[in-house]
Design a protein around this motif. Structure first.
Motif, PDB file in Angstrom:
ATOM      1  N   SER A   1       9.787  12.131 -10.119  1.00 42.90           N
ATOM      2  CA  SER A   1       8.620  11.887  -9.270  1.00 42.90           C
ATOM      3  C   SER A   1       8.741  10.559  -8.543  1.00 42.90           C
ATOM      4  O   SER A   1       9.440   9.640  -8.993  1.00 42.90           O
ATOM      5  CB  SER A   1       7.348  11.905 -10.114  1.00 42.90           C
ATOM      6  N   ILE A   2       8.030  10.457  -7.431  1.00 42.91           N
ATOM      7  CA  ILE A   2       8.066   9.217  -6.668  1.00 42.91           C
ATOM      8  C   ILE A   2       7.469   8.076  -7.482  1.00 42.91           C
ATOM      9  O   ILE A   2       7.878   6.916  -7.347  1.00 42.91           O
ATOM     10  CB  ILE A   2       7.332   9.384  -5.318  1.00 42.91           C
ATOM     11  N   ALA A   3       6.500   8.377  -8.352  1.00 36.44           N
ATOM     12  CA  ALA A   3       5.934   7.327  -9.202  1.00 36.44           C
ATOM     13  C   ALA A   3       7.018   6.729 -10.098  1.00 36.44           C
ATOM     14  O   ALA A   3       7.062   5.514 -10.319  1.00 36.44           O
ATOM     15  CB  ALA A   3       4.793   7.895 -10.043  1.00 36.44           C
ATOM     16  N   ARG A   4       7.898   7.592 -10.617  1.00 37.53           N
ATOM     17  CA  ARG A   4       8.999   7.098 -11.460  1.00 37.53           C
ATOM     18  C   ARG A   4       9.986   6.269 -10.646  1.00 37.53           C
ATOM     19  O   ARG A   4      10.516   5.256 -11.126  1.00 37.53           O
ATOM     20  CB  ARG A   4       9.727   8.286 -12.096  1.00 37.53           C
ATOM     21  N   VAL A   5      10.233   6.689  -9.421  1.00 34.26           N
ATOM     22  CA  VAL A   5      11.143   5.928  -8.555  1.00 34.26           C
ATOM     23  C   VAL A   5      10.570   4.539  -8.289  1.00 34.26           C
ATOM     24  O   VAL A   5      11.273   3.526  -8.381  1.00 34.26           O
ATOM     25  CB  VAL A   5      11.378   6.679  -7.227  1.00 34.26           C
ATOM     26  N   LEU A   6       9.273   4.484  -7.976  1.00 34.27           N
ATOM     27  CA  LEU A   6       8.634   3.196  -7.702  1.00 34.27           C
ATOM     28  C   LEU A   6       8.643   2.299  -8.937  1.00 34.27           C
ATOM     29  O   LEU A   6       8.803   1.080  -8.827  1.00 34.27           O
ATOM     30  CB  LEU A   6       7.209   3.421  -7.213  1.00 34.27           C
ATOM     31  N   GLU A   7       8.485   2.910 -10.109  1.00 34.77           N
ATOM     32  CA  GLU A   7       8.529   2.126 -11.348  1.00 34.77           C
ATOM     33  C   GLU A   7       9.921   1.528 -11.545  1.00 34.77           C
ATOM     34  O   GLU A   7      10.066   0.362 -11.943  1.00 34.77           O
ATOM     35  CB  GLU A   7       8.157   2.998 -12.539  1.00 34.77           C
ATOM     36  N   GLU A   8      10.967   2.307 -11.255  1.00 28.58           N
ATOM     37  CA  GLU A   8      12.327   1.809 -11.420  1.00 28.58           C
ATOM     38  C   GLU A   8      12.617   0.624 -10.496  1.00 28.58           C
ATOM     39  O   GLU A   8      13.413  -0.253 -10.826  1.00 28.58           O
ATOM     40  CB  GLU A   8      13.323   2.940 -11.156  1.00 28.58           C
ATOM     41  N   TYR A   9      11.967   0.631  -9.340  1.00 24.99           N
ATOM     42  CA  TYR A   9      12.137  -0.486  -8.405  1.00 24.99           C
ATOM     43  C   TYR A   9      11.181  -1.642  -8.712  1.00 24.99           C
ATOM     44  O   TYR A   9      11.064  -2.585  -7.921  1.00 24.99           O
ATOM     45  CB  TYR A   9      11.923  -0.008  -6.966  1.00 24.99           C
TER      46      TYR A   9
ATOM     47  N   VAL B   1       0.851  -1.186   0.000  1.00 23.39           N
ATOM     48  CA  VAL B   1       0.000   0.000   0.000  1.00 23.39           C
ATOM     49  C   VAL B   1       0.886   1.235   0.000  1.00 23.39           C
ATOM     50  O   VAL B   1       1.781   1.367   0.828  1.00 23.39           O
ATOM     51  CB  VAL B   1      -0.922   0.020   1.233  1.00 23.39           C
ATOM     52  N   VAL B   2       0.635   2.138  -0.943  1.00 26.51           N
ATOM     53  CA  VAL B   2       1.459   3.338  -1.069  1.00 26.51           C
ATOM     54  C   VAL B   2       0.567   4.565  -1.098  1.00 26.51           C
ATOM     55  O   VAL B   2      -0.345   4.661  -1.920  1.00 26.51           O
ATOM     56  CB  VAL B   2       2.303   3.301  -2.362  1.00 26.51           C
ATOM     57  N   HIS B   3       0.810   5.507  -0.186  1.00 23.73           N
ATOM     58  CA  HIS B   3       0.172   6.823  -0.249  1.00 23.73           C
ATOM     59  C   HIS B   3       0.996   7.654  -1.228  1.00 23.73           C
ATOM     60  O   HIS B   3       2.142   8.023  -0.944  1.00 23.73           O
ATOM     61  CB  HIS B   3       0.149   7.482   1.129  1.00 23.73           C
ATOM     62  N   LEU B   4       0.410   7.938  -2.369  1.00 25.22           N
ATOM     63  CA  LEU B   4       1.175   8.555  -3.454  1.00 25.22           C
ATOM     64  C   LEU B   4       0.558   9.895  -3.845  1.00 25.22           C
ATOM     65  O   LEU B   4      -0.622   9.960  -4.197  1.00 25.22           O
ATOM     66  CB  LEU B   4       1.187   7.618  -4.670  1.00 25.22           C
ATOM     67  N   GLY B   5       1.347  10.958  -3.775  1.00 22.94           N
ATOM     68  CA  GLY B   5       0.917  12.254  -4.285  1.00 22.94           C
ATOM     69  C   GLY B   5      -0.253  12.860  -3.556  1.00 22.94           C
ATOM     70  O   GLY B   5      -1.169  13.384  -4.179  1.00 22.94           O
ATOM     71  N   GLU B   6      -0.232  12.836  -2.219  1.00 19.76           N
ATOM     72  CA  GLU B   6      -1.351  13.433  -1.483  1.00 19.76           C
ATOM     73  C   GLU B   6      -1.227  14.955  -1.437  1.00 19.76           C
ATOM     74  O   GLU B   6      -2.237  15.656  -1.466  1.00 19.76           O
ATOM     75  CB  GLU B   6      -1.424  12.873  -0.064  1.00 19.76           C
TER      76      GLU B   6
ATOM     77  N   CYS C   1      -1.545  14.667  -6.565  1.00 22.91           N
ATOM     78  CA  CYS C   1      -0.431  15.452  -7.108  1.00 22.91           C
ATOM     79  C   CYS C   1       0.527  14.511  -7.834  1.00 22.91           C
ATOM     80  O   CYS C   1       1.270  13.749  -7.199  1.00 22.91           O
ATOM     81  CB  CYS C   1       0.300  16.187  -5.988  1.00 22.91           C
ATOM     82  N   LEU C   2       0.498  14.562  -9.145  1.00 21.40           N
ATOM     83  CA  LEU C   2       1.355  13.716  -9.965  1.00 21.40           C
ATOM     84  C   LEU C   2       2.182  14.588 -10.885  1.00 21.40           C
ATOM     85  O   LEU C   2       1.798  15.708 -11.228  1.00 21.40           O
ATOM     86  CB  LEU C   2       0.518  12.739 -10.786  1.00 21.40           C
ATOM     87  N   ASP C   3       3.321  14.070 -11.295  1.00 17.05           N
ATOM     88  CA  ASP C   3       4.180  14.792 -12.219  1.00 17.05           C
ATOM     89  C   ASP C   3       3.745  14.501 -13.652  1.00 17.05           C
ATOM     90  O   ASP C   3       2.984  13.557 -13.915  1.00 17.05           O
ATOM     91  CB  ASP C   3       5.637  14.353 -12.014  1.00 17.05           C
ATOM     92  N   GLN C   4       4.236  15.296 -14.565  1.00 20.13           N
ATOM     93  CA  GLN C   4       3.876  15.118 -15.972  1.00 20.13           C
ATOM     94  C   GLN C   4       4.273  13.725 -16.453  1.00 20.13           C
ATOM     95  O   GLN C   4       5.400  13.284 -16.259  1.00 20.13           O
ATOM     96  CB  GLN C   4       4.570  16.181 -16.830  1.00 20.13           C
TER      97      GLN C   4
ATOM     98  N   ALA D   1       9.130  17.857  -2.443  1.00 21.36           N
ATOM     99  CA  ALA D   1      10.223  17.388  -1.580  1.00 21.36           C
ATOM    100  C   ALA D   1      10.864  16.133  -2.159  1.00 21.36           C
ATOM    101  O   ALA D   1      12.097  15.989  -2.181  1.00 21.36           O
ATOM    102  CB  ALA D   1       9.695  17.119  -0.175  1.00 21.36           C
ATOM    103  N   LEU D   2      10.042  15.213  -2.643  1.00 24.51           N
ATOM    104  CA  LEU D   2      10.570  13.981  -3.225  1.00 24.51           C
ATOM    105  C   LEU D   2      11.325  14.256  -4.518  1.00 24.51           C
ATOM    106  O   LEU D   2      12.362  13.643  -4.789  1.00 24.51           O
ATOM    107  CB  LEU D   2       9.424  13.000  -3.476  1.00 24.51           C
ATOM    108  N   LYS D   3      10.823  15.196  -5.305  1.00 25.61           N
ATOM    109  CA  LYS D   3      11.515  15.533  -6.557  1.00 25.61           C
ATOM    110  C   LYS D   3      12.879  16.163  -6.279  1.00 25.61           C
ATOM    111  O   LYS D   3      13.835  15.930  -7.019  1.00 25.61           O
ATOM    112  CB  LYS D   3      10.653  16.468  -7.388  1.00 25.61           C
ATOM    113  N   ARG D   4      12.974  16.958  -5.215  1.00 23.56           N
ATOM    114  CA  ARG D   4      14.275  17.553  -4.863  1.00 23.56           C
ATOM    115  C   ARG D   4      15.277  16.475  -4.474  1.00 23.56           C
ATOM    116  O   ARG D   4      16.475  16.592  -4.760  1.00 23.56           O
ATOM    117  CB  ARG D   4      14.105  18.543  -3.706  1.00 23.56           C
ATOM    118  N   ASN D   5      14.803  15.428  -3.810  1.00 29.26           N
ATOM    119  CA  ASN D   5      15.707  14.374  -3.341  1.00 29.26           C
ATOM    120  C   ASN D   5      16.042  13.358  -4.427  1.00 29.26           C
ATOM    121  O   ASN D   5      17.177  12.872  -4.493  1.00 29.26           O
ATOM    122  CB  ASN D   5      15.075  13.657  -2.138  1.00 29.26           C
ATOM    123  N   PHE D   6      15.053  13.024  -5.273  1.00 24.15           N
ATOM    124  CA  PHE D   6      15.254  11.965  -6.257  1.00 24.15           C
ATOM    125  C   PHE D   6      15.387  12.487  -7.686  1.00 24.15           C
ATOM    126  O   PHE D   6      15.687  11.716  -8.598  1.00 24.15           O
ATOM    127  CB  PHE D   6      14.081  10.975  -6.204  1.00 24.15           C
ATOM    128  N   HIS D   7      15.123  13.784  -7.868  1.00 27.22           N
ATOM    129  CA  HIS D   7      15.206  14.415  -9.195  1.00 27.22           C
ATOM    130  C   HIS D   7      14.210  13.820 -10.195  1.00 27.22           C
ATOM    131  O   HIS D   7      14.423  13.887 -11.396  1.00 27.22           O
ATOM    132  CB  HIS D   7      16.637  14.321  -9.750  1.00 27.22           C
TER     133      HIS D   7
END
Length: 237
Positions: A22-30, A2-7, A44-47, A14-20
């Motif tokens: 979106s968190i959705a892209r990070v989760l996809e890479e994993y 279960v993931v709370h994503l883009g609330e 709240c989602l990135d383009q 904040a996540l984009k500053r740390n991972f450069h």
């Protein structure tokens, strides 16, 4: 998973500053989206995130009641629907009343002057889509041979609901039922073919036991937060 994503926008930035990215892209890479996963909020989602999630056929859970109550960002329901994504309705910490949730999601769409959601789609968000989001769609969520008989019955004899049956079409009846009915109209609940609620009477739990166990559950939760449940200041009965 279960993931709370883009609330919130703050969380997204904040996540984009740390991972450069979106968190959705990070989760996809994993490769998370290759696993059984529940994504909730998605306000709240990135383009490009919507397209990526749609391609992966990832079911999403939105919580319109909680979002409106918090004054939080609202999910792009219209975009999800346009991409054919599987949308389920959740409560977060908001009202668990399914009728309120279905009305609130239409309110959300109306606020942005979008087209009202088809009533059959609204119902699916709390039945078939919800079962799919939970990974239980082979067992529950629709009335089919081989699935568990989980059914909710409404009192259609109530005078407030009588006008619903004058529309002459399933679409019209369902549309007006979802806009009018409430949880107080529920008379019977069947779970796996067994009545748990019959004519508004609990068939499996004595009311005194239910009240006692609920109180104990509240006290346990409060104790873990370092707080104590307060006794009512006066008898409201």
């Amino acid at each position: 998973v279960v993931v709370h994503l883009g609330e919130t926008k703050r969380g997204l930035e904040a996540l984009k500053r740390n991972f450069h990215r979106s968190i959705a892209r990070v989760l996809e890479e994993y490769k998370l989206f290759l696993q059984p996963v529940q994504l909730t909020h998605l306000a709240c989602l990135d383009q490009g995130d919507e397209e990526m999630l749609a391609r992966g056929h990832v079911p999403i859970i939105v919580n319109p009641g909680a979002a409106l109550a918090k004054g939080a960002e609202l999910p792009p329901i219209e975009g999800f629907l346009a991409r054919g994504m599987t949308i389920a309705l959740g409560s977060d910490w908001g009202s668990p009343n399914p009728f309120e949730n279905m009305r609130m999601i239409n309110t959300l769409v109306n606020m942005r002057r979008g087209e009202p959601i088809d009533p059959s789609m609204l119902l699916a968000m709390h039945t078939t889509n919800a079962a799919r989001a939970l990974g239980l769609h082979m067992e529950v969520g629709s009335i089919e041979v081989g699935k568990k008989a989980d059914l909710t019955f409404l009192n259609a004899a109530d005078l407030r609901l009588q006008h619903l049956f004058q529309y002459g079409s399933v679409h019209g009846v369902l549309e007006n039922l979802l806009s009018t009915a409430s949880s107080s109209d529920v008379t019977d609940v069947m779970i796996n073919g067994e009545f748990f609620l019959r004519q508004r009477h609990d068939m499996t739990y004595a009311e005194e036991d239910l009240k006692r166990d609920f109180r104990q559950a509240v006290e346990t939760i409060m104790s873990k937060t370092g707080r104590q449940a307060k006794e009512p200041e006066e008898d409201l009965t």
